[in-house]
Design a protein around this motif. Structure first.
Motif, PDB file in Angstrom:
ATOM      1  N   ASP A 108       0.794  -1.278   0.135  1.00 46.08           N
ATOM      2  CA  ASP A 108       0.010  -0.012   0.014  1.00 46.08           C
ATOM      3  C   ASP A 108       0.693   1.337  -0.030  1.00 46.08           C
ATOM      4  O   ASP A 108       0.251   2.423  -0.030  1.00 46.08           O
ATOM      5  CB  ASP A 108      -0.780   0.103   1.207  1.00 46.08           C
ATOM      6  N   ILE A 109       2.064   1.138  -0.158  1.00 49.33           N
ATOM      7  CA  ILE A 109       3.162   2.061  -0.092  1.00 49.33           C
ATOM      8  C   ILE A 109       3.400   2.978  -1.454  1.00 49.33           C
ATOM      9  O   ILE A 109       3.219   4.030  -1.445  1.00 49.33           O
ATOM     10  CB  ILE A 109       4.234   1.678   0.718  1.00 49.33           C
ATOM     11  N   ALA A 110       3.741   2.020  -2.302  1.00 53.53           N
ATOM     12  CA  ALA A 110       3.939   2.792  -3.556  1.00 53.53           C
ATOM     13  C   ALA A 110       3.557   1.828  -4.627  1.00 53.53           C
ATOM     14  O   ALA A 110       3.491   0.513  -4.605  1.00 53.53           O
ATOM     15  CB  ALA A 110       5.585   2.733  -3.786  1.00 53.53           C
ATOM     16  N   LEU A 159       2.658   7.062  -4.685  1.00 44.55           N
ATOM     17  CA  LEU A 159       2.646   7.034  -3.161  1.00 44.55           C
ATOM     18  C   LEU A 159       1.334   7.072  -2.619  1.00 44.55           C
ATOM     19  O   LEU A 159       0.294   7.903  -2.625  1.00 44.55           O
ATOM     20  CB  LEU A 159       3.539   8.014  -2.815  1.00 44.55           C
ATOM     21  N   ILE A 160       1.215   5.886  -1.699  1.00 44.86           N
ATOM     22  CA  ILE A 160      -0.010   5.742  -0.725  1.00 44.86           C
ATOM     23  C   ILE A 160      -1.441   5.786  -1.821  1.00 44.86           C
ATOM     24  O   ILE A 160      -2.275   6.460  -1.198  1.00 44.86           O
ATOM     25  CB  ILE A 160      -0.106   6.697   0.378  1.00 44.86           C
ATOM     26  N   LYS A 161      -1.241   5.532  -3.087  1.00 43.89           N
ATOM     27  CA  LYS A 161      -2.469   5.553  -3.609  1.00 43.89           C
ATOM     28  C   LYS A 161      -2.931   7.073  -4.120  1.00 43.89           C
ATOM     29  O   LYS A 161      -4.159   7.242  -4.736  1.00 43.89           O
ATOM     30  CB  LYS A 161      -3.708   4.755  -2.933  1.00 43.89           C
TER      31      LYS A 161
END
Length: 206
Positions: A108-110, A159-161
């Motif tokens: 979920d980070i990148a 990043l982080i959606k």
């Protein structure tokens, strides 16, 4: 037939569940090689820019992301054989690019992705400077065709959606500018200037 309808409905639901609206902005360099574009950034010589809205739908592996932009492009000519003359042309387009993204998710980070981006646009503003002085009464006489089209390729990270940072190189197909400039008996054509270049963007997705 019912199964087909259910499958299509499921796909549409899945796509809409991953759809995100966003805003996008960035800088556009008229230099066609990376070294010169970096030098422009370091010297704060880039005045072209783009701003608009975007809409992403899809997943980590494949996504489609169209946008509607006001994109200022141009060409910068350092004409050393005409008394070190510098000519900068700037043309603003209402532009519709469509990114076709292939990526890989890192939790979920990148998400890292590459993309191809065909685009089409129409010129709505036109200006220029000659050795730093604005060219007066510049209308559309130096524009060969106000309709532009081309393609870009680039890389990005999400990043982080919710935050995208990307860099691309774009090609305008066909010649944008049309005309000659003269100084001290020397004439230089700008008819082959296509306004290719490098652009960097930041998008916020909601």
């Amino acid at each position: 037939m019912k199964k087909f309808i259910i499958i299509i409905a499921s796909l549409l639901f899945a796509v809409s569940a991953h759809a995100q609206f966003g805003v996008i902005a960035g800088i556009t360099s008229s230099r066609s090689d990376i070294k010169s574009a970096i030098a422009d950034v370091q010297g704060k010589n880039i005045t072209q820019y783009h701003v608009g809205i975007t809409y992403k739908f899809g997943g980590n592996v494949f996504a489609v992301q169209p946008a509607l932009l006001y994109n200022v492009k141009g060409t910068a000519l350092d004409i050393t054989d005409i008394s070190s003359t510098k000519l900068d042309m700037k043309t603003g387009f209402i532009e519709l690019p469509v990114q076709l993204q292939l990526g890989i998710g890192l939790g979920d980070i990148a998400r890292i992705y590459g993309f191809a981006e065909p685009f089409i646009g129409y010129a709505v503003s036109n200006s220029g400077t000659f050795n730093g002085t604005a060219v007066k009464d510049l209308k559309w006489e130096n524009i060969k065709n106000r309709l532009e089209y081309g393609v870009g390729v680039g890389l990005g990270v999400e990043l982080i959606k919710h935050v995208q940072v990307s860099v691309k190189y774009f090609w305008n197909m066909g010649n944008l500018y049309n005309g000659d400039i003269s100084f001290a008996g020397v004439t230089k054509t700008i008819a082959d200037s296509k306004a290719n270049g490098i652009a960097a963007s930041v998008a916020l997705l909601f």
